[in-house]
Design a protein around this motif. Structure first.
Motif: not given
Ligand code: FES
Lengths: 209, 212
Positions: B57, B59-62, B76, B78-81
């Motif tokens: 992702c 955002h933070r690579g998850m 995603c 993790y934080h829903g992006w």
């Molecule tokens: S890591 Fe994907 S939305 Fe934060």
């Protein structure tokens, strides 16, 4: 009915999940096994000398073995004839092997339990392959569940340790039939989650929509 | 689409990698796959359309392959992006009033689906091999490298072995996926028999001293 319960235990989750799917209410008694060691107190050992969770108490009946608890809670959910019961018993035994391999790997990895991690992972992988092959066979018959057209104790008993395999370092990515089975179970009305086993997000309302 | 299976000449990497059977990727689901050593999130929108992206992702690579699909958007976990099928970020739940920056976009591979098989390619040039009337059966992972298996099985795209037709997808760490196809028109019992043959084949490969 009272369930001595630990939220991170797949065995306890089996009982909670089966009760939820069959519409029975359980009074849970939260018991902190790790790191709290609540199960090693004299009072707990007096009830269950093996000092394991879960324990189901229904009147005079005290059950401490997971297959017995599932049989009791299940009643005739998912079939009541000898053939069907025997089929389910096969998978109840299989599920105990899952707990002793994949479940063990998770306990070693996450909870510092003693044991050989690599061996537990290898043994667990062998069982996942057997389950995958079986579920493919079931797919050819048009069935999503292990023993019948509908879910039974067999599915509920096997589901948690399989889903938590990644916590023990065993990937589920290679298993397409297991993935489809997991979705079928998580789509059941009344399904409940546990930490590490989420519900299907796409079935719940969109946050902030 | 080419009419006959192409055999990649020795030494050149294949343009297209088979990564899943269509039957194993339901609408509105995402799975992790690996092609040429790259981890990808392969997903199918509610409409049936496919995408294959780097499994990170922005955002933070998850892992995006753990995300969930609503309609034709992947969120995603993790934080829903939320991303559309082109990989463009369309919504950031923590800032719902914000139109996400156009630069927030996931690197994508080309993905195509033909006769029940999903193929990906980094460059997207040419067409994937045609497997004709062969019927996809199931995929299974062998704890042996693609190179070791090819030494034994040969170099074609579709390898006929023991009555099965195999597509190979090499994985890192000495593993390989076999996507097994059969002749058309097998009934359920025939499919189970073919699946059991495939299991036996894996056992044989993994037990063999010659395939290491
Ligand atoms: S890591 Fe994907 S939305 Fe934060």
């Amino acid at each position: 009915m009272k369930l001595y319960d630990w939220v991170l235990s797949p065995d306890c989750y089996k009982a909670r999940l089966l009760a939820a799917l069959t519409g029975q209410s359980l009074t849970t008694v939260a018991t902190d096994v790790f790191p709290g060691k609540d199960h090693l107190t004299p009072a707990f050992r007096d009830m269950n000398p093996r000092a394991t969770l879960p324990v189901l108490v229904a009147g005079d009946l005290v059950l401490t073995e997971v297959p017995a608890i599932l049989i009791y809670l299940g009643g005739d959910w998912g079939g009541d004839n000898a053939t069907e019961r025997a089929r389910q018993a096969e998978w109840l035994t299989f599920s105990q092997r899952l707990a002793g391999t994949l479940g063990l790997a998770r306990r070693i990895d996450m909870m510092d339990a003693p044991g050989d991690l690599a061996q537990a992972q290898r043994d667990g992988t062998r069982l996942l392959r057997q389950l995958e092959a079986r579920l493919f066979d079931r797919q050819t018959l048009g069935h999503a569940f292990l023993t019948g057209p509908a879910p039974t104790l067999a599915d509920i008993a096997c589901f948690p340790d399989v889903m938590l395999a990644p916590d023990g370092g065993v990937s589920l990515a290679p298993y397409a039939a297991i993935r489809a089975w997991s979705r079928a179970i998580r789509s059941l009305p009344g399904f409940i989650e546990m930490p590490g086993i989420p519900r299907l997000h796409e079935l719940s309302p969109e946050p902030g929509a | 689409m080419t009419d006959t299976p192409r055999t990649p000449s020795q030494g050149t990497p294949p343009q297209w990698t088979p990564v899943a059977l269509s039957r194993d990727l339901a609408p509105a689901t995402a799975i992790p796959v690996i092609a040429e050593g790259t981890e990808l999130a392969l997903w199918r929108g509610r409409s049936g359309r496919l995408a294959a992206w780097h499994d990170r992702c922005p955002h933070r690579g998850m892992r995006l392959s753990q995300g969930f699909v609503r309609d034709d958007m992947l969120s995603c976990l993790y934080h829903g992006w939320r991303y559309d099928l082109e990989g463009q970020c369309r919504k950031i739940p923590a800032h719902p009033e914000l139109e996400p920056n156009k630069a927030i976009c996931v690197p994508a591979w080309s993905v195509t689906e033909a006769t029940g098989i999903i193929w990906v390619s980094e460059t997207g040039s040419g067409a994937p091999p045609d497997t004709g009337a062969l019927a996809p059966l199931r995929s299974l992972t062998v704890e042996r490298s693609e190179d070791a298996l090819r030494d034994h099985l040969g170099d074609g795209v579709v390898i006929e072995f023991d009555g099965l037709h195999l597509l190979l997808q090499g994985l890192p760490q000495g593993r390989c996926v076999l996507h097994a196809l059969t002749g058309p028109g097998l009934d359920a019992a025939g499919q189970r028999a073919a699946s059991h043959r495939l299991e036996a084949l894996r056992t044989r490969f993994e037990d063999s001293e010659d395939i290491a």
